[in-house]
Design a protein around this motif. Structure first.
Motif, mmCIF file in Angstrom:
data_model
loop_
_atom_site.group_PDB
_atom_site.id
_atom_site.type_symbol
_atom_site.label_atom_id
_atom_site.label_comp_id
_atom_site.label_asym_id
_atom_site.label_seq_id
_atom_site.Cartn_x
_atom_site.Cartn_y
_atom_site.Cartn_z
ATOM 1 N N GLY A 1 -4.342 7.113 10.500
ATOM 2 C CA GLY A 1 -4.790 7.133 11.935
ATOM 3 C C GLY A 1 -4.385 6.012 12.914
ATOM 4 O O GLY A 1 -4.786 5.897 14.147
ATOM 5 N N SER B 1 -10.435 3.429 13.679
ATOM 6 C CA SER B 1 -9.593 2.796 12.361
ATOM 7 C C SER B 1 -9.150 1.589 12.259
ATOM 8 O O SER B 1 -8.922 1.194 11.255
ATOM 9 C CB SER B 1 -8.586 4.089 12.543
ATOM 10 O OG SER B 1 -7.368 4.203 11.353
ATOM 11 N N ALA C 1 -11.772 -0.243 11.175
ATOM 12 C CA ALA C 1 -12.001 -0.414 9.810
ATOM 13 C C ALA C 1 -11.133 -1.076 8.951
ATOM 14 O O ALA C 1 -11.402 -1.742 7.972
ATOM 15 C CB ALA C 1 -11.973 1.376 9.291
ATOM 16 N N GLU C 2 -9.790 -0.970 9.242
ATOM 17 C CA GLU C 2 -8.583 -1.720 8.608
ATOM 18 C C GLU C 2 -8.972 -3.441 8.727
ATOM 19 O O GLU C 2 -8.734 -4.181 7.900
ATOM 20 C CB GLU C 2 -7.249 -1.430 9.339
ATOM 21 C CG GLU C 2 -6.267 -2.380 8.325
ATOM 22 C CD GLU C 2 -4.711 -2.068 8.936
ATOM 23 O OE1 GLU C 2 -3.863 -2.834 8.312
ATOM 24 O OE2 GLU C 2 -4.700 -1.740 9.962
ATOM 25 N N TRP D 1 -1.746 2.444 7.027
ATOM 26 C CA TRP D 1 -3.001 2.656 7.300
ATOM 27 C C TRP D 1 -3.411 4.158 8.205
ATOM 28 O O TRP D 1 -2.619 4.058 8.966
ATOM 29 C CB TRP D 1 -3.909 1.601 7.995
ATOM 30 C CG TRP D 1 -5.505 1.665 8.148
ATOM 31 C CD1 TRP D 1 -6.209 2.098 9.083
ATOM 32 C CD2 TRP D 1 -6.363 1.239 7.050
ATOM 33 N NE1 TRP D 1 -7.427 2.219 8.628
ATOM 34 C CE2 TRP D 1 -7.654 1.534 7.413
ATOM 35 C CE3 TRP D 1 -6.137 0.449 5.853
ATOM 36 C CZ2 TRP D 1 -8.723 1.091 6.647
ATOM 37 C CZ3 TRP D 1 -7.087 0.208 5.026
ATOM 38 C CH2 TRP D 1 -8.622 0.856 5.441
#
Length: 564
Positions: A359, A66, A69-70, A357
């Motif tokens: 997770g 996660s 991904a951010e 964000w």
């Protein structure tokens, strides 16, 4: 909930730092030694950072993914959103032929490539840094230099090295205001201190640019305009940051420096003019001499690629066409300036969507709070990329570009930047994994444990932060509080060391994989990021050493008088 642990290996910061540094070592070795393409080097380093986060720092796998991904999303927006729109504007001017008009207009100031490097890469690049930042100056100034006949490698290297001194006050001084918010030290105090550090760099950067273009001969013949430019920029940056406006510092410095060079050229001309055609001839002769074993000891420096410039018959452009050629860049300046008007700035700020964000349930054990970056701000309206999009729409109208042609140019830009987009997304993913897992803070805390000698190493933290993230703003958010805490523990001035984080950070910009990817994409050198890295690494480290010595002396009685 994941609680960050900054010394997970036997409770030792030193041992933990060895593992924390593995992702950085990976990307630097793959780029600089193995010459791997940046996109693959970044992806491999990202995998290493996730492995270290999970296996060493005990970060849950889902949370590490996660975080990546951010970071990748942040790399796409706002960073590549800025770059894509900046290159789109440029591509439209190329399609309509107005970039050639702009090139000829700059040529009327001087046909000498050494002067062009100073005016475009340093002065105009500083103005773009002041208004946009985030890779925009490198992207635009490098293609402008290529249009003037510079070889691609030389254009990229010159633009990367030039993008140093202005970075601390870039994007209307966002690195300074971010540092102020993080540390609680007033922005005016931080700006004043940075304004007593980065001007020292500005004095020498134009000389380095001249050397990169033409070697020792260039320094001998062009030391006067280089020093005039560097001195004017340094004085402008010092005065604006200390007595006028931190936010407008680079705008003032860039305009003062450009004006000083133009005025000098009215009363002084070089004894030898290094035009693009002459540079091509000399480099061709140099290659022949190298092949025969008789290469001269002097000659040009920093070249590369194949010359593309041929002698052209003089073209007389009308005043209207020249104005149109400048219009896109004037539009950028006007739009970015208007965006700082209070009521317009507030209106644009309304176009920001902020959300946690998913997770990332993380807590810092020292503060008991989640890192600020776990909240994502989707600033779709006030983003520099959106403002550049507006400038692109103005460019369409002024240059009479049909919507279909503009869309085609945009699609071509995306194709041109596809590998740069992947690289930047990967690098920011790497940075976010390192930050959230605690790897970056581990390295910072270990360096900060050196007592009063930390004043010497303080700029290294900023350099490291920018080398990883590509952003002086991000490096300040990452290490700002750590710098202040370390300063208080060692009995040093917190304002001095917080400012040193910013000033040292500007020197990591030229080796950041993000900036290397932007420069390579803009000059058609995608896949050659490793070559660019090797050419600029020495300059980055050399300037960093100067900054380390300066900050250390400012922490003592020798230069303590420089601290406000």
């Amino acid at each position: 909930m994941f609680e960050q642990d900054f010394d997970p290996v036997s409770g030792s910061l030193a041992l933990s730092s060895i593992f924390a540094a593995l992702p950085l070592l990976t990307v630097f070795v793959l780029l600089g030694v193995l010459r791997m393409k940046a996109q693959w080097a970044s992806l491999i380093a990202l995998a290493v950072s996730i492995g270290v986060a999970v296996l060493v720092y005990s970060m849950p796998v889902g949370m590490a993914l996660s975080a990546a991904a951010e970071g990748a999303v942040f790399g796409l927006f706002p960073i590549m959103w800025i770059v894509v729109n900046a290159i789109w504007v440029y591509n439209m001017t190329v399609t309509t032929g107005h970039f050639d008009v702009l090139r000829r207009s700059f040529g009327t100031v001087s046909d000498d490539q050494r002067i062009q490097a100073i005016i475009i890469a340093f002065c105009f690049g500083a103005l773009l840094e002041a208004l946009a930042g985030f890779g925009t100056p490198v992207a635009i100034s490098s293609v402008m230099l290529m249009a003037l006949g510079f070889h691609p490698v030389k254009a990229a290297v010159v633009s990367l090295v030039a993008n140093t001194a202005p970075v601390a006050f870039g994007a209307i001084a966002v690195p300074i205001t971010t540092l102020a918010a993080i540390t609680g030290i007033p922005a005016d105090e931080l700006g004043a201190m940075v304004g007593r550090q980065t001007p020292v760099l500005a004095l020498f950067v134009p000389l380095v640019l001249v050397f990169l273009v033409d070697g020792r001969r260039g320094v001998r013949q062009m030391w006067l305009p280089a020093l005039v430019c560097g001195s004017a920029f340094a004085v402008g940056q010092f005065l604006a940051s200390n007595y006028f406006s931190v936010e407008l510092t680079d705008i003032v410095a860039a305009l003062v420096a450009a004006g000083a060079v133009v005025l000098l050229l009215r009363v002084w001309t070089p004894s030898f003019e290094l035009t693009a055609e002459r540079m091509d001839e000399e480099e061709a002769q140099h290659r022949v001499a190298e092949a025969s074993g008789n290469a001269p000891s002097g000659g040009t420096a920093g070249g590369g690629g194949t010359g593309t410039t041929t002698t052209r018959a003089p073209v007389a452009d009308s005043g209207v066409e020249v104005l149109k050629a400048y219009a896109p860049y004037l539009a950028i300046i006007v739009i970015f300036t208007l965006a700082q008007v209070p009521f317009l700035k507030d209106a644009l700020a309304a176009g920001t969507v902020t959300f946690p964000w998913p997770g990332l349930d993380i807590v810092n054990p020292d503060t008991g709070e989640a890192p600020s970056a776990t909240t994502f701000a989707f600033a779709w309206l006030p983003s520099a990329g959106t403002l550049l999009l507006f400038a692109g729409l103005v460019t369409m109208l002024v240059l009479k570009v049909a919507p279909s042609a503009a869309v085609k140019a945009y699609a071509g830009t995306l194709d041109q930047l596809k590998w740069a987009i992947l690289t930047v997304a990967s690098v920011l993913a790497l940075a976010y994994v390192m930050n959230f897992s605690g790897q970056t803070i581990t390295i910072g805390m270990w360096i900060a444990g050196t007592g009063t000698f930390f004043a010497f190493l303080s700029p290294v933290l900023g350099w490291l932060g920018v080398a990883v993230t590509g952003s002086d703003t991000s490096a300040n958010a990452l290490f700002g509080t750590l710098q202040v805490t370390a300063a208080q523990s060692a009995g040093l001035d917190p304002t001095l060391l917080a400012s040193a984080n910013t000033s040292g950070g500007v020197l990591g910009k030229m080796i950041s994989p993000q900036n290397l990817a932007i420069a390579a994409a803009a000059t058609g050198l995608a896949g050659k990021e490793g070559d660019l890295f090797r050419k600029v690494l020495g300059w980055s480290l050399g300037f960093l050493l100067v900054m380390c010595v300066l900050v250390y002396l400012q922490s003592t009685s020798v230069l303590g008088w420089m601290v406000p």
